[in-house]
Each structure stands twice: as structure tokens, then as C-alpha cells.
Write a protein that holds these residues in place. Structure first.
Motif, PDB file in Angstrom:
ATOM      1  N   TYR A  76     -45.494  17.490  -2.250  1.00  0.00           N
ATOM      2  CA  TYR A  76     -44.548  17.702  -3.344  1.00  0.00           C
ATOM      3  C   TYR A  76     -43.424  16.665  -3.264  1.00  0.00           C
ATOM      4  O   TYR A  76     -42.986  16.291  -2.186  1.00  0.00           O
ATOM      5  CB  TYR A  76     -43.945  19.111  -3.283  1.00  0.00           C
ATOM      6  N   ASN A 114     -37.042  20.664  -3.635  1.00  0.00           N
ATOM      7  CA  ASN A 114     -38.480  20.427  -3.602  1.00  0.00           C
ATOM      8  C   ASN A 114     -39.049  20.754  -4.977  1.00  0.00           C
ATOM      9  O   ASN A 114     -38.923  21.880  -5.460  1.00  0.00           O
ATOM     10  CB  ASN A 114     -39.155  21.312  -2.550  1.00  0.00           C
ATOM     11  N   GLU A 116     -42.260  21.070  -7.844  1.00  0.00           N
ATOM     12  CA  GLU A 116     -43.566  21.730  -7.841  1.00  0.00           C
ATOM     13  C   GLU A 116     -44.592  20.808  -7.191  1.00  0.00           C
ATOM     14  O   GLU A 116     -44.544  19.585  -7.333  1.00  0.00           O
ATOM     15  CB  GLU A 116     -43.968  22.038  -9.283  1.00  0.00           C
ATOM     16  N   SER A 117     -45.555  21.396  -6.515  1.00  0.00           N
ATOM     17  CA  SER A 117     -46.564  20.644  -5.783  1.00  0.00           C
ATOM     18  C   SER A 117     -47.395  19.770  -6.711  1.00  0.00           C
ATOM     19  O   SER A 117     -47.728  20.155  -7.832  1.00  0.00           O
ATOM     20  CB  SER A 117     -47.474  21.606  -5.029  1.00  0.00           C
ATOM     21  N   THR A 120     -52.472  21.310  -4.686  1.00  0.00           N
ATOM     22  CA  THR A 120     -52.441  22.629  -4.071  1.00  0.00           C
ATOM     23  C   THR A 120     -53.820  23.281  -4.139  1.00  0.00           C
ATOM     24  O   THR A 120     -54.666  22.875  -4.934  1.00  0.00           O
ATOM     25  CB  THR A 120     -51.374  23.520  -4.733  1.00  0.00           C
TER      26      THR A 120
END
Length: 180
Positions: A76, A114, A116-117, A120
Motif C-alpha cells: 500500500y 496508509n 488502500e492496498s 490484496t
């Protein structure tokens, strides 16, 4: 007699002024740019005065989570801001150790966002944006050839849309100082 006292006073003041000029003050760099290699990113560190800097980093973070059925790695983007106070530059200089390019130990107030990824495992749980604040102790060393090593660790509080929790903040980077 008054001339003697005046002469002594001026002599002492001039000796102190000459001695003060001989002692070079150790200070952080006004502007320093770095490239991190382990988790790719860019850093700009701006010196406010002799011992304090604002550290700004944009990089890729790595997360890991697991349960009894699955495990998940996530990458991320994140933004890391720190207000750093370098507390041992003079001591390092007195011992003949390197202080160039902010090579020293520091205490820092830290804030990390951080995003959003970007990757995943859908079988586990979504990786959601979060905000972490904390206090850090760390060290930074820049060697000849501008190779840079940095480590910091400390307690923090993480906030996301589901929960607020105490966390351990830790960061280790390897990279290079670029520019002057």
C-alpha cells in the motif's frame, strides 16, 4: 588602574570570541533528498535549525496478516511525516564520528497515512486506509558514497474505519542520499 581593568576585560572578550570561532557548530542539513530501496520511496528532510528537521516520505508499505485459514500480504502507498530532534550530533562530533547528512540519533513525533492496498487477497479481509500517530526513537547514518541506513521504532495509535488500537511502529530503510 581603570585602563588595566579595561584592557583585561577586552582581552578576555576577544579571546572568547576567537575561541568560539574555532569551535565549528554541528548542524543538520538544510535540505536532504533520499531514495529508499527496500520498500521504494522518496524522502525530503528539511532542517529548521541546528537540531530539528521535518522528514517527509512517500513510499510503498508492506503489511502481513493471517488467521487459521489464510494469510495475506498487502502493498500500500503511504505518506510518513516526522518532526525530528537530533540529540547527539555534538557528542558524535567530539568522538570523531560522522555527523554529515544528519548522521545521528533522534526523537520524533510521527504521523503516517496508509492508503488502500494496491494488492490484496480477497479471501481474507480488505486492507483499508488508516492513520497512525506515535512517538519514535531512531538513528540515521549516511556513509561515504551517500549510502543511507535508517531505523526507528516506538509506540503509536492506529485509527481506521473499524477500530482504534495501540500499535508498535517500526521502520528500517536502506537507500542513497541524492543531490549536494
Amino acid at each position: 588602574m581603570k585602563k588595566t581593568y579595561l584592557f583585561l576585560l577586552l582581552s578576555v572578550l576577544s579571546i572568547n570570541a576567537v575561541h568560539a570561532q574555532d569551535e565549528t557548530s554541528v548542524s543538520v542539513v538544510k535540505n536532504q533528498f533520499k531514495i529508499n530501496m527496500l520498500l521504494p520511496g522518496f524522502v525530503w528532510e528539511h532542517g529548521f535549525d541546528a537540531k530539528n528537521t521535518l522528514y517527509s516520505e512517500a513510499s510503498i508499505g508492506l503489511g502481513y496478516s493471517s488467521n487459521s485459514d489464510n494469510s495475506n500480504f498487502a502493498f500500500y502507498p503511504n505518506i510518513n511525516e516526522q518532526f525530528r530532534h537530533y540529540y547527539n550530533l555534538e557528542k558524535r562530533a567530539e568522538k570523531g564520528k560522522r555527523t554529515a547528512r544528519n548522521s545521528g540519533n533522534f526523537l520524533a513525533a510521527n504521523a503516517i497515512y496508509n492508503f488502500e492496498s494496491i494488492s490484496t487477497n480477497d479471501d481474507y479481509r480488505e486492507v483499508i486506509p488508516s492513520f497512525t500517530i506515535g512517538a519514535l526513537w531512531g538513528l540515521q547514518r549516511t556513509y561515504k558514497g551517500r549510502f543511507n541506513l535508517e531505523f526507528n521504532v516506538g509506540p503509536g495509535v492506529n485509527f481506521d474505519k473499524y477500530e482504534t488500537e495501540f500499535v508498535l511502529i517500526g521502520n528500517f530503510t536502506l537507500g542513497w542520499v541524492i543531490g549536494k
